[in-house]
Design a protein around this motif. Sequence first.
Motif, mmCIF file in Angstrom:
data_model
loop_
_atom_site.group_PDB
_atom_site.id
_atom_site.type_symbol
_atom_site.label_atom_id
_atom_site.label_comp_id
_atom_site.label_asym_id
_atom_site.label_seq_id
_atom_site.Cartn_x
_atom_site.Cartn_y
_atom_site.Cartn_z
ATOM 1 N N ALA A 69 7.838 13.588 8.765
ATOM 2 C CA ALA A 69 9.185 13.331 8.254
ATOM 3 C C ALA A 69 10.106 12.834 9.366
ATOM 4 O O ALA A 69 10.903 11.908 9.156
ATOM 5 C CB ALA A 69 9.749 14.588 7.605
ATOM 6 N N ARG A 70 10.010 13.447 10.536
ATOM 7 C CA ARG A 70 10.866 13.027 11.652
ATOM 8 C C ARG A 70 10.543 11.588 12.063
ATOM 9 O O ARG A 70 11.450 10.787 12.335
ATOM 10 C CB ARG A 70 10.690 13.963 12.845
ATOM 11 C CG ARG A 70 11.496 13.537 14.074
ATOM 12 C CD ARG A 70 11.485 14.601 15.162
ATOM 13 N NE ARG A 70 12.158 14.115 16.352
ATOM 14 C CZ ARG A 70 11.549 13.641 17.431
ATOM 15 N NH1 ARG A 70 10.216 13.587 17.464
ATOM 16 N NH2 ARG A 70 12.232 13.221 18.474
ATOM 17 N N ARG A 76 1.709 8.311 4.303
ATOM 18 C CA ARG A 76 2.250 9.656 4.215
ATOM 19 C C ARG A 76 3.555 9.670 3.428
ATOM 20 O O ARG A 76 4.588 9.177 3.908
ATOM 21 C CB ARG A 76 2.478 10.211 5.616
ATOM 22 C CG ARG A 76 1.215 10.337 6.468
ATOM 23 C CD ARG A 76 0.160 11.223 5.771
ATOM 24 N NE ARG A 76 0.687 12.520 5.399
ATOM 25 C CZ ARG A 76 0.499 13.634 6.107
ATOM 26 N NH1 ARG A 76 -0.211 13.596 7.218
ATOM 27 N NH2 ARG A 76 1.017 14.770 5.702
ATOM 28 N N PRO A 77 3.547 10.235 2.217
ATOM 29 C CA PRO A 77 4.786 10.307 1.439
ATOM 30 C C PRO A 77 5.910 11.033 2.177
ATOM 31 O O PRO A 77 7.084 10.667 2.020
ATOM 32 C CB PRO A 77 4.358 11.075 0.179
ATOM 33 C CG PRO A 77 2.901 10.749 0.026
ATOM 34 C CD PRO A 77 2.385 10.695 1.438
ATOM 35 N N ARG A 119 10.740 -0.027 1.084
ATOM 36 C CA ARG A 119 9.607 0.835 1.424
ATOM 37 C C ARG A 119 8.393 0.509 0.548
ATOM 38 O O ARG A 119 8.556 0.031 -0.580
ATOM 39 C CB ARG A 119 9.970 2.325 1.216
ATOM 40 C CG ARG A 119 10.958 2.864 2.220
ATOM 41 C CD ARG A 119 11.405 4.275 1.860
ATOM 42 N NE ARG A 119 12.117 4.306 0.595
ATOM 43 C CZ ARG A 119 13.382 3.939 0.441
ATOM 44 N NH1 ARG A 119 14.082 3.508 1.471
ATOM 45 N NH2 ARG A 119 13.952 3.991 -0.752
ATOM 46 N N GLY A 120 7.204 0.793 1.075
ATOM 47 C CA GLY A 120 5.978 0.610 0.321
ATOM 48 C C GLY A 120 5.028 1.767 0.563
ATOM 49 O O GLY A 120 4.923 2.265 1.686
ATOM 50 N N ALA A 122 5.437 6.814 -5.798
ATOM 51 C CA ALA A 122 6.083 5.578 -5.364
ATOM 52 C C ALA A 122 7.427 5.389 -6.052
ATOM 53 O O ALA A 122 8.398 4.918 -5.444
ATOM 54 C CB ALA A 122 5.166 4.388 -5.632
ATOM 55 N N LEU A 123 7.522 5.764 -7.314
ATOM 56 C CA LEU A 123 8.787 5.674 -8.037
ATOM 57 C C LEU A 123 9.811 6.650 -7.471
ATOM 58 O O LEU A 123 10.976 6.303 -7.262
ATOM 59 C CB LEU A 123 8.562 5.941 -9.531
ATOM 60 C CG LEU A 123 7.848 4.831 -10.309
ATOM 61 C CD1 LEU A 123 7.364 5.343 -11.659
ATOM 62 C CD2 LEU A 123 8.764 3.627 -10.491
ATOM 63 N N THR A 124 9.374 7.872 -7.190
ATOM 64 C CA THR A 124 10.272 8.886 -6.635
ATOM 65 C C THR A 124 10.814 8.456 -5.273
ATOM 66 O O THR A 124 11.982 8.716 -4.945
ATOM 67 C CB THR A 124 9.538 10.230 -6.498
ATOM 68 O OG1 THR A 124 9.106 10.662 -7.794
ATOM 69 C CG2 THR A 124 10.432 11.295 -5.888
#
Length: 244
Positions: A123-124, A150-151, A166-167, A181-183
């Motif tokens: 995340a960081r 990585r989501p 983003r992809g 991907a939608l979220t």
Amino acid sequence: MAEWPYPRWIAHRGAGKLAPENTLAAFRVGASYGYRMFECDAKLSADGVPFLMHDATLERTTNGHGTGGDKPWSELSQLDAGSWHSRTYAGEPLPTMAALARYCIHNGWFLNIEIKPTPGVEARTGAVVAAEAQRLWAGQAVQPLLTSFRPDALEGAQRAAPALPRGLLLDTLWKGWLETALTLDCVAIVCNQNLWDVSTVTQAKSAGFRCLSYTVNDEWAAERLIELGTDGIITDRVDLFSPA
């Protein structure tokens, strides 16, 4: 994205295998073959500097040892990231994302930045890479496309710089990939080329996503993906496929 601003052909890690990956030398080689868009991998040094490297560890593509993300940039900047490839590139340094941004912006090139976090700082890494990309490309007509397997890294990017495209990268079609991907408010799905067929392309496009593929090195595979109506092809074979 109402309009898709990126070229179809994307040079993998700068120039595929013709130059040491993720170095400025590679981007110069890729550009010499006519490529205008490049894929690269970005991670963080121990002191938070975004730099280009694919692996978590240093051994394969530098003369360093250990985990890249455990080293400060002052140490990483002294490494040789070219000799492993060939003598021609001996002494080629690891570039920062800032150095690559200057090169791409000056030349009008496009970029796909894969967020490649050191395990444990997903995340960081996403947040720092996105914030830095937003700063570096401020005022530019086309922003870089940020992607990741990585989501949690993409979620960090979404929080830090929600306006950047983003992809979601996929090597398998795991349960919930489309919803994820939608979220994450992604604009693209970037798949292992073998995952695309009429059904998956239809699913992705019906949900509003662009469809990109990696790593496409054969003519028959590229022709299949173009016939399916996909939007981007990431390749090592910059010497085989003419982006024109």
